[in-house]
Motif scaffolding. Sequence first.
Motif, short mmCIF file in Angstrom:
data_model
loop_
_atom_site.label_atom_id
_atom_site.label_comp_id
_atom_site.label_asym_id
_atom_site.label_seq_id
_atom_site.Cartn_x
_atom_site.Cartn_y
_atom_site.Cartn_z
N ASP A 67 1.92 -0.95 -7.17
CA ASP A 67 1.61 -1.47 -8.72
C ASP A 67 0.54 -0.67 -9.54
OD1 ASP A 67 -0.79 -2.64 -7.57
OD2 ASP A 67 0.02 -4.80 -7.78
N GLY A 68 0.07 0.43 -8.88
CA GLY A 68 -1.20 1.00 -9.48
C GLY A 68 -2.63 0.43 -9.20
N ARG A 69 -3.00 -0.41 -8.62
CA ARG A 69 -4.06 -1.00 -8.09
C ARG A 69 -4.72 -0.06 -7.17
NH1 ARG A 69 -3.40 -7.01 -6.40
NH2 ARG A 69 -1.18 -6.23 -6.02
N ARG A 70 -5.93 0.10 -7.43
CA ARG A 70 -6.85 0.88 -6.61
C ARG A 70 -8.12 0.13 -6.04
NH1 ARG A 70 -6.39 6.38 -7.84
NH2 ARG A 70 -8.38 6.86 -7.02
N LEU A 71 -8.09 0.04 -4.47
CA LEU A 71 -9.14 -0.77 -4.05
C LEU A 71 -10.15 0.19 -3.27
CD1 LEU A 71 -6.86 -3.33 -2.21
CD2 LEU A 71 -8.17 -3.74 -4.40
N GLU A 72 -11.31 0.31 -3.57
CA GLU A 72 -12.24 1.21 -2.98
C GLU A 72 -13.05 0.25 -1.77
OE1 GLU A 72 -14.89 2.78 -5.75
OE2 GLU A 72 -13.27 4.38 -6.40
N ALA A 73 -13.41 1.25 -0.61
CA ALA A 73 -14.23 0.50 0.42
C ALA A 73 -14.85 1.60 1.35
CB ALA A 73 -13.27 -0.39 1.36
N PRO B 103 -9.83 5.64 15.63
CA PRO B 103 -10.15 6.31 14.28
C PRO B 103 -9.11 7.28 13.80
CG PRO B 103 -11.68 7.12 15.69
CD PRO B 103 -10.97 6.03 16.38
N SER B 104 -9.07 7.65 12.30
CA SER B 104 -8.13 8.64 12.21
C SER B 104 -8.87 9.98 12.71
CB SER B 104 -8.12 8.83 10.60
OG SER B 104 -7.68 10.19 10.06
N SER B 105 -7.88 10.92 12.91
CA SER B 105 -8.23 12.19 13.37
C SER B 105 -8.61 13.21 12.20
CB SER B 105 -7.45 12.70 14.51
OG SER B 105 -6.12 13.06 13.76
N ARG B 106 -8.36 12.69 11.10
CA ARG B 106 -8.29 13.74 9.82
C ARG B 106 -9.24 13.13 8.61
NH1 ARG B 106 -4.23 17.32 9.24
NH2 ARG B 106 -4.58 17.12 6.84
N ILE B 107 -9.28 11.75 8.50
CA ILE B 107 -10.16 11.25 7.40
C ILE B 107 -11.23 10.04 7.85
CG2 ILE B 107 -10.13 9.92 5.41
CD1 ILE B 107 -7.06 10.99 5.11
N SER B 108 -12.24 10.37 7.72
CA SER B 108 -13.52 9.65 8.08
C SER B 108 -13.40 8.36 7.11
CB SER B 108 -14.78 10.36 7.62
OG SER B 108 -15.90 9.26 8.12
N GLY B 109 -13.52 7.09 7.96
CA GLY B 109 -13.48 5.91 7.36
C GLY B 109 -12.04 5.07 7.39
N VAL C 72 -13.33 5.30 0.65
CA VAL C 72 -12.12 5.28 0.86
C VAL C 72 -11.37 4.39 -0.09
CG1 VAL C 72 -10.34 5.29 2.60
CG2 VAL C 72 -12.36 5.85 3.25
N THR C 73 -10.26 5.04 -0.75
CA THR C 73 -9.60 4.47 -1.73
C THR C 73 -7.94 4.05 -1.31
OG1 THR C 73 -10.78 5.29 -3.70
CG2 THR C 73 -8.65 4.37 -4.17
N VAL C 74 -7.76 2.95 -1.46
CA VAL C 74 -6.17 2.37 -1.14
C VAL C 74 -5.58 2.42 -2.45
CG1 VAL C 74 -5.14 0.53 -0.08
CG2 VAL C 74 -7.31 1.06 1.01
N VAL D 177 0.69 -1.19 0.05
CA VAL D 177 0.15 0.21 0.20
C VAL D 177 0.84 1.30 -0.01
CG1 VAL D 177 -1.48 1.26 1.35
CG2 VAL D 177 -2.01 -1.11 1.29
N ARG D 178 0.56 2.15 -0.85
CA ARG D 178 1.42 3.53 -0.99
C ARG D 178 0.82 4.45 -0.26
NH1 ARG D 178 0.80 7.64 -4.34
NH2 ARG D 178 -0.41 6.47 -6.02
N THR D 179 -0.52 4.77 -0.19
CA THR D 179 -1.38 5.69 0.35
C THR D 179 -2.91 5.23 0.57
OG1 THR D 179 -1.68 7.92 0.88
CG2 THR D 179 -1.70 7.24 -1.35
N VAL D 180 -3.71 6.17 1.34
CA VAL D 180 -5.21 6.13 1.26
C VAL D 180 -5.52 7.49 0.92
CG1 VAL D 180 -7.03 5.57 2.66
CG2 VAL D 180 -5.07 4.18 2.77
N GLU D 181 -6.91 7.49 -0.01
CA GLU D 181 -7.42 8.65 -0.35
C GLU D 181 -8.81 8.83 0.16
OE1 GLU D 181 -6.57 9.38 -4.50
OE2 GLU D 181 -4.57 10.06 -4.03
N ARG D 182 -9.52 9.78 0.69
CA ARG D 182 -10.89 9.68 0.99
C ARG D 182 -11.62 10.49 -0.41
NH1 ARG D 182 -15.01 7.80 4.00
NH2 ARG D 182 -16.54 9.04 3.88
N GLN D 183 -12.56 9.80 -0.67
CA GLN D 183 -13.30 9.83 -1.97
C GLN D 183 -14.58 10.49 -1.54
OE1 GLN D 183 -11.67 9.96 -4.82
NE2 GLN D 183 -9.89 9.13 -3.85
#
Length: 415
Positions: A241-247, A366-372, A235-237, A224-230
């Motif tokens: 290798d470029g793959r994206r996992l949404e949850a 839980p994260s203090s910055r990103i829900s989920g 949330v996208t992991v 895992v490189r990073t996580v982004e809130r959508q």
Amino acid sequence: MDENKRTVVVVGAGIIGAAIAFELQRRGRQVTLIDKGEPGEGASFGNMASIALDFAAGSGPSTWVKIPRWLLDPEGPVWLRPSYAPKMLPWFLRFIAAGRPSRLKEIEDAGMSLSRHALGDFRAMLDMLGVPELMTEEGCLAIYGTEAEFSGDHAHIELMQRYGLEHKILSGAEIRDHEPALSPTIAKAVLLPDNKSIRNPYQLVLKLVEAAKALGTTFISGTVRTVERQAKGVVTVLLEDGRRLEANDVVLAAGVRTRFIASALGEPIPLETERGYHTQIMKPGIDMRYSIIWPHRAFMVTPTAGGIRVGGNVELAGLDAPPDFRRPRILVRHAQRALPGLQVEDAGDWMGHRPALPDTIPIISPSSRISGVWYATGHGHLGLTFSATTARLMADMMTGITPAVDMTPFRINRY
């Protein structure tokens, strides 16, 4: 959205991540478990197989006075590689701060709030897996070579008394009556009957992952490189290798490597690696009823994984330095002082990275910055001990159940 259809990505397939994945999947979440390697092949592979309920904070005045001697002793319980010392300084200053008397009591209360539930939660988890036999019914013996060593561990004895942990002080022939393999030179021992052992901690991780997959969990390999809130509660992991996992939710339980993802998310945590070593001896020449721990020497001997495992100590050298396999050989020599019949045949050495926080207690938050986004890391030497309890508490928080433990001390933004 139907709560039972929520999706979760759990990052890290050690004992903590595997236990969380199993518990969330059991509660109806759709879980994807991801690890850069195979399940259980990190620190969980080589831990000392101990359910250690006698939580003790790492810092404090009794520790401070020992640190200079430890660092100067080439066979001591703590070894700091000189080249890594500048990088350790910020962590070490936080470690010292965590030992202030007022803070120390808070840390002990927090750690013991987990310990009180650990054995019951662990038994319940093993029962759900259908493998209660993976836990022994024998306890642990803390041993002391001299009366002075025993007196020097008075803070630990007082902690057990203060929190009502069952223990019994042994001396003389009583010690050998409990564990005949011990040397008659051992002056004192403390029996900890509730500090059980696991017969094979690596197999336990595999059982958890197998059970989670049978319920519907998917396991994938990747870094895992990073996580982004959508938008819309997703949330996208992002993988290297470029793959994206949404949850809907992401749990970061990748041990010490969690710090890299946390930093990318803007909430850095002072997570370091305490490198630990073990020697697994398959032909030890002795039988052991109990696991033993020698506090003065900071090592442990446990009958596990079909043999006897000798391990412990702390090496501070970061993630990238090559192993120094002189360390486990020192531990074996110490073990042979306690167990003079111990032979070292058909043996192998191992090194792993414990995720350590300066105040000793983990982040379960839980994260203090990103829900989920959620964190479960920093369990140090107690990852196995607290695994079932961490899984239950994390699943409670994520499913809207009030946890049985005050989670405030374990929040990510406490630093």
